[in-house]
Scaffold this active site. Sequence first.
Site, short mmCIF file in Angstrom:
data_model
loop_
_atom_site.label_atom_id
_atom_site.label_comp_id
_atom_site.label_asym_id
_atom_site.label_seq_id
_atom_site.Cartn_x
_atom_site.Cartn_y
_atom_site.Cartn_z
N CYS A 21 -49.12 -17.45 32.46
CA CYS A 21 -49.11 -16.21 31.67
C CYS A 21 -47.87 -15.41 32.01
O CYS A 21 -47.07 -15.80 32.86
CB CYS A 21 -50.37 -15.39 31.93
SG CYS A 21 -50.49 -14.77 33.63
N CYS A 24 -47.21 -14.50 35.62
CA CYS A 24 -46.57 -15.55 36.42
C CYS A 24 -45.04 -15.45 36.29
O CYS A 24 -44.31 -15.67 37.25
CB CYS A 24 -47.03 -16.93 35.96
SG CYS A 24 -48.79 -17.24 36.18
N ASP A 441 -13.41 -9.73 6.76
CA ASP A 441 -12.00 -10.03 6.66
C ASP A 441 -11.81 -10.77 5.33
O ASP A 441 -12.78 -11.26 4.75
CB ASP A 441 -11.57 -10.89 7.85
CG ASP A 441 -10.12 -11.31 7.75
OD1 ASP A 441 -9.28 -10.44 7.45
OD2 ASP A 441 -9.82 -12.50 7.94
N ASP A 669 -12.53 -14.70 11.30
CA ASP A 669 -12.32 -16.11 11.63
C ASP A 669 -12.32 -16.38 13.12
O ASP A 669 -12.14 -17.52 13.54
CB ASP A 669 -11.04 -16.63 10.98
CG ASP A 669 -9.79 -15.93 11.51
OD1 ASP A 669 -9.91 -15.18 12.50
OD2 ASP A 669 -8.71 -16.15 10.95
N ASP A 673 -9.11 -11.73 14.43
CA ASP A 673 -10.12 -10.69 14.24
C ASP A 673 -10.92 -10.43 15.52
O ASP A 673 -11.92 -9.70 15.47
CB ASP A 673 -11.10 -11.09 13.12
CG ASP A 673 -10.40 -11.21 11.78
OD1 ASP A 673 -9.67 -10.27 11.42
OD2 ASP A 673 -10.56 -12.23 11.10
#
Length: 778
Positions: A21, A24, A441, A669, A673
């Site tokens: 769970c 744990c 862009d 790209d 950028d």
Amino acid sequence: MTGETASTHNTLQLSVRGMTCAACVARVERALSRVEGVTQAQVNFATEEAAVTLDEACSLEAREALAQSLVAAVDKAGYHAQVHRPDVAVEEVIEPWWRVWGGVIFGLVCSVPLMLPMLWGDHHFWPAWVQFALATPVQVVLGARFYKAAWAALKDRSGNMDQLVALGTTAAWGLSCWLWWQYEMTLASGPAGHVGHEGQGPALYFESAAVVITLVLLGKALEARAKRQTTAAIRALQSLRPDTVRRMGPQGEVEVAVSQVVVGDTLVVRPGERVPVDGTVSDGHSHVDESMLTGEPLPVSKRVGDRVTGGAINAEGRLLMMATAVGAQTMLAQIIQHVTQAQLAKAPIQRLVDRVSSIFVPTVLLVALLTGLGWWLSGAGGEQALLRAVAVLVIACPCALGLATPAAIMAGTGAAARAGILIKDPQALETAHQVQVVAFDKTGTLTVGRPRLVDCLSPDGGRWRSVQALEVAAWLQSGSEHPLAKAVLDAAAAVGITGTVPALRDLRAVPGHGIEASLDEASAPRAVHAGLWRLGSTRWLIDRLAPVSPQQRSPDLWMAAERHQAQGATVSWLTHQATESAAPEIVALLAFGDELKPGAQASVAALQALGVDTVLISGDNRSAARAVADQVGITQVHAEVLPADKAREVVALQHDAQGQRRVVAMVGDGLNDAPALAAADVGVAMANPHGSTDVALHVAGITLMRGDPRLVAAALDISRRTSRKIRQNLFWAFAYNVVGIPLAAIGWLNPMVAGAAMAMSSVSVLLNSLSLSRWRVD
């Protein structure tokens, strides 16, 4: 903005077994964080793996010792760990199905005979000794795992689901033993007719204990199966790596292991085989299926000089390729690494869930105690009071809380990866669904990015001819990788301009403007004058010609430039400056055309349908940028923006006219950028065939593995769907406990029904998450 993940050198990945769970998870994280040299530990309950970030000063030698210390710390906490090796497939580290289902089958064999008579209310169908004989092996053998984990948690002064199961089933089994012993003692001291139910003995609850353990194990088995489905994307990517490859050597083709390949080797890829590593085609022509890497459904033509990616399938032709990246440096290895990191990392909302889970078990124990006391004090008797408390213990399920977020993230990132959308981390996934503005862009993002020279004009009556001007432009661009440079060189080759490039002095590229170089008298060809030559943008031209405008200097070319720009073309100017004191002379106008990508209009329309504003940020001139924007349906345009200024434009978009904060995604790209991608709340890098994909993997939070603009809207869509699944999972996980625990406390649910509901709660969360695997790009 999404943060960078830790480097591979400073990160260790462990496989952790035995967690049941979310509590744990917290225990394992605490155990790992206590080890000296660890700066952060994140454990994913759904994948049963841990990502441990080490101190920056940790050497490779210390790393090995630290790995053993981490394994020991997890083992001491009551779980089992091993260092995860990247070459081990996912199936090998998941607990074998036969081990899980073997216990379930054994439990069913023992529990079903006990349960069936109870369905028609007959608690006395089996003698007490038969019930004991069937239930005890389940309690002792199959329940041993719960006792072991519960004891480990108790020693650690924490709580987990195992304590709830162990306490609840032990109470039911122990109560049955007590009632049976009382009955036998009474038989030994008096007539049987005065005890039990019409002389048949007391109502025992062995079936409750056995059925609860079996149902919990059944739930765990179903969870394991669902987890294998959520890791299907990783397994599919791992299966793309071939084991052997044919390498060209002095004796011809020799089959070797892929691990022996080094950069520079020449490899043979036959039809139907997978490309073993990243490289470039050195001989041959074929079509390559890259669908598992990029989501592109159609095979891609590959010729000499083209890049090929490891994992792709060669179709009909025999290819020779030169290896350019091997091992962990290949695109496939990086994709697997990033998908794995995204599934291991925690979404911000998961931290809130972890805090709730840390107090969940103690709270349930308190509620169970109060339930038992309340029923006992109300006169219901110790037997009924204990059964109500057991029902509360059994129905409480922190498992669903622990699975709610990671299961949805795993399914969502896996579905995205199959479509060619690589989501780097949960932070990017969680932020993407909040995006309000997408900034694009232009070149290579909305347009194909392969411009061609559509016109080359010299001034009317000038002393320069267009062909001569094109030749000089080709000299300037001969060493450049810029798309416009390639367009110039292609156009020059098309008209037969070939030959040796004269020696150029002081060749310099000016980012965002153009390129310049000097030609000496000694090296200048007879028809070309020496001096400073420039090829660049309109803004650069205006700056150099000031105070005389280009419109005044060459009105015929200026009119041609306006005409081309109105049609969406990019305009560059070739100028010559004979001496440092002389005024620059306009030699030629070069117009470059680029076509829209097929999915550009559909992408913008899809984003606008989602209620997202779209913006175009381009370094191109305003007319060309506006022409492209009009074609795709974008109204807001920021043109003539230098690469260094794009980040400033993104920051400005993050606040509207009223000063309200907006979430902005930038699509580029991944190369020029990069500052804008980093400044955005979500950076979306679009792969292109010129090799920016590997850079984009490290820059952006989301990488589109193929250059299809429609994937931008798809990335936001899968992010929204995944976030919706997380919210649904958390709602049902909390609602289940909020409703189920009170129902059990007031006596409306018996332990068997509570156990079934507990098991199914986790399974339902996983199944809800797995519905994301059916998602496809429209």
